[in-house]
Motif scaffolding. Structure first.
Motif, short mmCIF file in Angstrom:
data_model
loop_
_atom_site.label_atom_id
_atom_site.label_comp_id
_atom_site.label_asym_id
_atom_site.label_seq_id
_atom_site.Cartn_x
_atom_site.Cartn_y
_atom_site.Cartn_z
N LEU A 63 7.18 1.90 5.43
CA LEU A 63 8.32 2.15 4.86
C LEU A 63 8.49 3.60 4.57
O LEU A 63 7.58 4.01 3.98
N PRO A 64 9.64 3.94 4.43
CA PRO A 64 9.66 5.52 3.83
C PRO A 64 9.36 5.59 2.31
O PRO A 64 9.93 4.43 1.81
N GLY A 65 9.05 6.63 1.80
CA GLY A 65 8.34 6.76 0.46
C GLY A 65 9.54 6.88 -0.68
O GLY A 65 9.14 6.23 -1.86
N ASN A 66 10.64 7.10 -0.35
CA ASN A 66 11.57 7.42 -1.47
C ASN A 66 11.99 6.22 -1.91
O ASN A 66 12.45 5.15 -1.17
N PRO A 67 12.45 5.92 -3.18
CA PRO A 67 12.55 4.66 -3.87
C PRO A 67 13.79 3.78 -3.13
O PRO A 67 13.54 2.50 -2.91
N LEU A 114 0.89 -1.34 0.06
CA LEU A 114 -0.04 -0.08 0.10
C LEU A 114 0.89 1.21 0.01
O LEU A 114 1.20 1.63 1.01
N PRO A 115 1.17 1.87 -1.32
CA PRO A 115 1.92 3.02 -1.11
C PRO A 115 0.82 4.25 -0.81
O PRO A 115 -0.36 4.18 -0.93
N THR A 116 1.61 5.34 -0.24
CA THR A 116 0.49 6.52 0.26
C THR A 116 1.30 7.60 -0.39
O THR A 116 2.53 7.65 -0.84
N GLY A 117 0.25 8.75 -0.68
CA GLY A 117 0.65 9.95 -1.10
C GLY A 117 -0.07 10.58 -2.13
O GLY A 117 -0.40 9.73 -3.37
N GLU A 121 0.78 12.67 -4.28
CA GLU A 121 1.48 12.93 -5.85
C GLU A 121 1.82 11.46 -6.57
O GLU A 121 2.34 11.69 -7.36
N VAL A 122 1.42 10.58 -5.76
CA VAL A 122 1.81 9.11 -6.66
C VAL A 122 0.65 8.82 -7.47
O VAL A 122 -0.58 8.82 -7.04
N VAL A 123 0.93 8.55 -8.76
CA VAL A 123 0.03 8.27 -9.74
C VAL A 123 0.11 6.86 -10.28
O VAL A 123 1.30 6.23 -10.40
N GLN A 125 3.90 15.09 -10.00
CA GLN A 125 3.47 13.96 -9.69
C GLN A 125 4.67 12.98 -10.07
O GLN A 125 5.49 13.21 -10.72
N VAL A 126 4.51 11.73 -9.27
CA VAL A 126 5.41 10.42 -9.51
C VAL A 126 4.72 9.34 -10.02
O VAL A 126 3.72 9.21 -9.21
N ARG A 127 5.13 8.56 -10.83
CA ARG A 127 4.65 7.34 -11.07
C ARG A 127 5.03 6.54 -9.97
O ARG A 127 6.02 6.26 -9.17
N ASN A 128 4.09 5.30 -9.67
CA ASN A 128 4.15 4.37 -8.46
C ASN A 128 4.92 3.46 -8.76
O ASN A 128 4.79 2.32 -8.62
N SER A 129 6.48 3.79 -8.68
CA SER A 129 7.33 2.67 -8.68
C SER A 129 7.40 1.64 -7.64
O SER A 129 7.70 0.55 -7.61
N ASN A 130 7.26 2.44 -6.43
CA ASN A 130 7.38 1.59 -5.38
C ASN A 130 6.44 0.17 -5.22
O ASN A 130 6.99 -0.85 -4.56
N ALA A 131 5.32 0.46 -5.74
CA ALA A 131 4.59 -0.86 -5.62
C ALA A 131 5.19 -1.88 -6.58
O ALA A 131 5.03 -3.03 -6.23
P1 AMP Z 1 6.88 10.47 2.06
O1 AMP Z 1 7.96 9.30 2.64
O2 AMP Z 1 5.66 9.95 1.80
O3 AMP Z 1 7.46 11.46 2.33
O4 AMP Z 1 7.72 10.27 0.44
C1 AMP Z 1 8.79 10.61 -0.15
C2 AMP Z 1 9.01 10.86 -1.42
O5 AMP Z 1 8.99 9.39 -2.03
C3 AMP Z 1 7.92 11.44 -2.22
O6 AMP Z 1 8.05 12.51 -2.48
C4 AMP Z 1 7.81 10.61 -3.47
O7 AMP Z 1 8.67 11.42 -4.49
C5 AMP Z 1 8.40 9.41 -3.34
N1 AMP Z 1 7.41 8.56 -3.04
C6 AMP Z 1 6.44 8.26 -2.38
N2 AMP Z 1 5.73 7.14 -2.69
C7 AMP Z 1 6.18 6.71 -4.04
C8 AMP Z 1 5.92 5.62 -4.76
N3 AMP Z 1 4.88 4.81 -4.40
N4 AMP Z 1 6.82 5.39 -6.03
C9 AMP Z 1 7.35 6.26 -6.19
N5 AMP Z 1 7.91 7.25 -5.31
C10 AMP Z 1 7.19 7.43 -4.33
#
Ligand code: AMP
Ligand code: MG
Length: 411
Positions: free
Chosen positions: A308-312, A194-197, A199-201, A211-217
């Motif tokens: 988990l933190p969101g940066n890839p 479950l990614p959150t944010g 900005e995530v599309v 916006q950023v594409r949802n690469s984390n998923a």
């Molecule tokens: P956050 O931990 O929510 O503060 O997210 C930190 C950064 O991680 C964001 O600014 C996004 O650029 C990037 N990010 C968050 N979620 C994703 C995702 N699902 N896929 C790719 N990058 C992401």
């Protein structure tokens, strides 16, 4: 609880002191081991690679079942040598033995063939001089030379592959050798992602510059599959309390929930608040690593979760160090893996002490030399895509010289 602008009740989550990555990993392993054993199923041996064995498998007979020659040569009585012997017959692999080696005699024998009665050693074909029906051997062999005694490799009834071991190709060969065409394995656990944010599309969309594409998923799904879990994509939680809560509740129905993003201290980082509202226990909320701060591990409604933190790079690294162990234990693995090795640096390297750093690097194909890859920080996915490992910079060491050994985390 008071409401904030985006609908979140203000919960006060006590910040814990940062643990070292080894302490934090130990907590994950300990907590997950308290879980009941996963359910099991049968799988055909040809499909069993990478699965985790659910019951001990024992040798159905001695390995080898009889004493065997491990060389092409002559079965002899060591006490007859050195000297000349009469060759009285031949034994091939795949034949039973009915012949006996008497005093002054030898029997020609092939690798893998059973040792005939009377003989106690094998002399290699290269070490004899043959003349018609006789061989001449100039040196006495040790008793037992080039013979594998019955049961030398494994005794009948002993465990040859244990419950909780991942099936590698040698273990699959072992199971085949004891006659198992179907094997009991643990079921693969369901892992919610479950990614959150806001900005995530979705990856198929055309993102705006903000916006950023949802690469984390996708990285998480690949990491989960590789260590034996079934990834289940729950969508993307918006940075809004009620939507995040609904998504988390859905994710908690799986065997493990992996969240990415939304765990920092920002105004719209709601993951911990929502989890606290669901009555979660938090086992840690900070680990002294980079990338990977902050990072939460806990349990809610009986299901373990990682925020988990969101940066890839942060998502990938924290999965490898912590969540991978959890997925492996849920998959039935007895000893979860943390594949660290040492390689020698191809250049001087330094970092700031205080945090253990996991940095993208290139390990040469032999796995001997490692080169750090220049990068712009934990959002630098292109640098990660050029890497094949993470260099591990110890929190207490600041400098390494070219040629020094440094730990490397293999993906
Ligand atoms: P956050 O931990 O929510 O503060 O997210 C930190 C950064 O991680 C964001 O600014 C996004 O650029 C990037 N990010 C968050 N979620 C994703 C995702 N699902 N896929 C790719 N990058 C992401
Ligand atoms: Mg976010």
């Amino acid at each position: 609880m008071q409401e904030t602008a985006n609908g979140a009740p203000r919960a006060i989550i006590k910040k814990m002191t940062a643990l070292s990555f080894r302490q934090a990993r130990e907590i994950v392993v300990q907590k997950l081991r308290e879980q009941v054993a996963p359910p099991t199923e049968q799988t055909p041996l040809v499909e069993a690679l990478g699965r985790v064995l659910a019951a001990d498998v024992k040798a159905d007979r001695d390995f080898p079942p009889v004493a065997r020659s491990i060389r092409d040569g002559f079965a002899v009585r060591s006490c007859d040598l050195p000297g000349s012997l009469e060759v009285t017959g031949e034994i091939r692999a795949g034949e039973g033995v009915h012949q006996r080696v008497g005093p002054g005699q030898a029997i020609e024998i092939m690798t893998g063939a059973p040792l005939p009665e009377g003989a106690d050693a094998v002399v290699m074909v290269e070490h004899v001089v043959r003349e018609g029906k006789h061989i001449h051997v100039s040196r006495a062999p040790q008793p037992g030379q080039f013979v594998n005694p019955a049961g030398a490799e494994a005794k009948a009834g002993s465990i040859v592959v244990a419950r909780g071991e991942r099936l590698t190709f040698p273990r699959i060969a072992m199971l085949a050798a004891v006659g198992q065409v179907e094997v009991p394995v643990f079921r693969k656990p369901h892992i919610a992602i479950l990614p959150t944010g806001d900005e995530v599309v979705p990856v198929e969309s055309n993102p705006e510059p903000f916006q950023v594409r949802n690469s984390n998923a996708y990285s998480l799904a690949a990491q989960v599959s590789r260590c034996g879990g079934l990834p289940h994509l729950v969508g993307v939680a918006r940075d809004e309390y009620h939507h995040t809560k609904a998504c988390i509740e859905q994710g908690l129905e799986s065997d493990l929930l992996l969240l990415s993003g939304g765990v920092s201290a920002g105004k719209y980082d709601l993951v911990e608040t929502v989890l606290a509202g669901l009555g979660a226990e938090f086992f840690f909320t900070r680990v002294a690593i980079q990338p990977g701060q902050p990072l939460v591990f806990g349990r809610a409604r009986g299901t373990f979760f990682f925020g988990l933190p969101g940066n890839p790079a942060s998502t990938m690294v924290t999965f490898e160090i912590f969540a991978r162990a959890a997925v492996e234990i849920l998959a039935g693995v007895a000893t979860p893996s943390l594949p660290l090795t040492y390689a020698s640096l191809t250049r001087d390297f330094q970092h700031k002490t205080g945090l253990t750093r996991f940095l993208p690097a290139w390990l040469d194909p032999e796995g001997l030399r490692v080169t750090p890859i220049p990068w712009q920080g934990s959002s630098d996915l292109p640098a990660l895509a050029r890497s094949n490992c993470f260099l591990v910079a110890d929190s207490e060491q600041a400098h390494w010289a070219c040629g020094d050994l440094i730990p490397v985390l293999l993906p």
